[in-house]
Design a protein around this motif. Structure first.
Motif, PDB file in Angstrom:
ATOM      1  N   GLU A  75      46.033  42.092  53.265  1.00 43.18           N
ATOM      2  CA  GLU A  75      46.831  42.916  52.349  1.00 43.18           C
ATOM      3  C   GLU A  75      45.990  44.037  51.751  1.00 43.18           C
ATOM      4  O   GLU A  75      46.522  45.077  51.368  1.00 43.18           O
ATOM      5  N   LEU A  76      44.690  43.828  51.667  1.00 41.66           N
ATOM      6  CA  LEU A  76      43.790  44.845  51.129  1.00 41.66           C
ATOM      7  C   LEU A  76      43.632  46.013  52.105  1.00 41.66           C
ATOM      8  O   LEU A  76      43.192  47.090  51.721  1.00 41.66           O
ATOM      9  N   THR A  97      35.257  47.494  52.065  1.00 40.52           N
ATOM     10  CA  THR A  97      35.587  48.530  51.085  1.00 40.52           C
ATOM     11  C   THR A  97      34.501  49.611  51.031  1.00 40.52           C
ATOM     12  O   THR A  97      34.807  50.778  50.861  1.00 40.52           O
ATOM     13  N   TRP A 134      37.637  53.002  54.598  1.00 38.49           N
ATOM     14  CA  TRP A 134      38.685  52.350  53.816  1.00 38.49           C
ATOM     15  C   TRP A 134      38.939  53.161  52.547  1.00 38.49           C
ATOM     16  O   TRP A 134      38.024  53.730  51.946  1.00 38.49           O
ATOM     17  N   PRO A 136      42.009  53.071  49.009  1.00 40.71           N
ATOM     18  CA  PRO A 136      43.098  52.285  48.412  1.00 40.71           C
ATOM     19  C   PRO A 136      44.474  52.541  49.016  1.00 40.71           C
ATOM     20  O   PRO A 136      45.368  51.706  48.893  1.00 40.71           O
ATOM     21  N   MET A 139      46.019  49.759  51.264  1.00 37.75           N
ATOM     22  CA  MET A 139      46.506  48.493  50.709  1.00 37.75           C
ATOM     23  C   MET A 139      48.013  48.379  50.858  1.00 37.75           C
ATOM     24  O   MET A 139      48.736  49.380  50.791  1.00 37.75           O
ATOM     25  N   ALA A 143      49.511  44.081  47.562  1.00 42.99           N
ATOM     26  CA  ALA A 143      48.159  44.169  46.994  1.00 42.99           C
ATOM     27  C   ALA A 143      48.159  45.096  45.782  1.00 42.99           C
ATOM     28  O   ALA A 143      47.528  44.794  44.760  1.00 42.99           O
ATOM     29  N   ARG A 144      48.853  46.210  45.899  1.00 48.30           N
ATOM     30  CA  ARG A 144      48.907  47.153  44.769  1.00 48.30           C
ATOM     31  C   ARG A 144      49.583  46.516  43.561  1.00 48.30           C
ATOM     32  O   ARG A 144      49.167  46.709  42.438  1.00 48.30           O
TER      33      ARG A 144
END
Length: 150
Positions: A75-76, A97, A134, A136, A139, A143-144
């Protein structure tokens, strides 16, 4: 503006619709679905998206959590691709990340162990990539929501 008028004596009748009786309908061979009904459903390859083995690999990836962020790595958005061959060889393409992530050495090994533990997977290969990097935006909405970013 002028109009021309043409007079005609006879106009042909439009064709009439033929209505079949119930006995004619029952006697008629219903071949319009014959080819369709004769087709067998294509076997779903279990290693493709939607297949059982593929989905089991995804479920295994969803059980691995980033130690710094309370969201699973799938999910990330850290998993860029999963391929499962017919002979049970899985290839996972993933990132982290940041290149300086504290789990840079242990996370790929954990992914390999978890995926290889899925029944039906013979071997697993994890490819760690940094391109594309990567961010955000990768996501999922779940995840958010978990991180309060929605």
């Amino acid at each position: 503006m002028s109009f021309e008028v043409e007079e005609v004596e006879n106009v042909p009748s439009p064709p009439k619709v033929r209505v079949e009786s119930a006995t004619e309908m029952l006697d008629r061979k219903r071949d319009y679905l014959e080819g369709f009904l004769a087709q067998k459903p294509q076997a779903e390859t279990s290693g493709e998206p939607g297949g059982q083995l593929y989905e089991q690999v995804i479920d295994a990836l969803k059980e691995i959590y980033d130690p710094e962020i309370p969201v699973n790595i799938y999910e990330l958005g850290l998993i860029y691709g999963v391929e499962v061959s017919e002979d049970g060889h899985a290839v996972v393409m993933m990132t982290l990340t940041t290149p300086h992530c504290p789990v840079a050495e242990s996370m790929p090994a954990e992914v390999e162990l978890r995926v290889a533990a899925v029944p039906g997977i013979a071997t697993c290969e994890v490819n760690l990539v940094w391109d594309p990097p990567w961010d955000p935006a990768k996501m999922s909405d779940e995840a958010r929501l978990e991180l309060g970013m929605l």
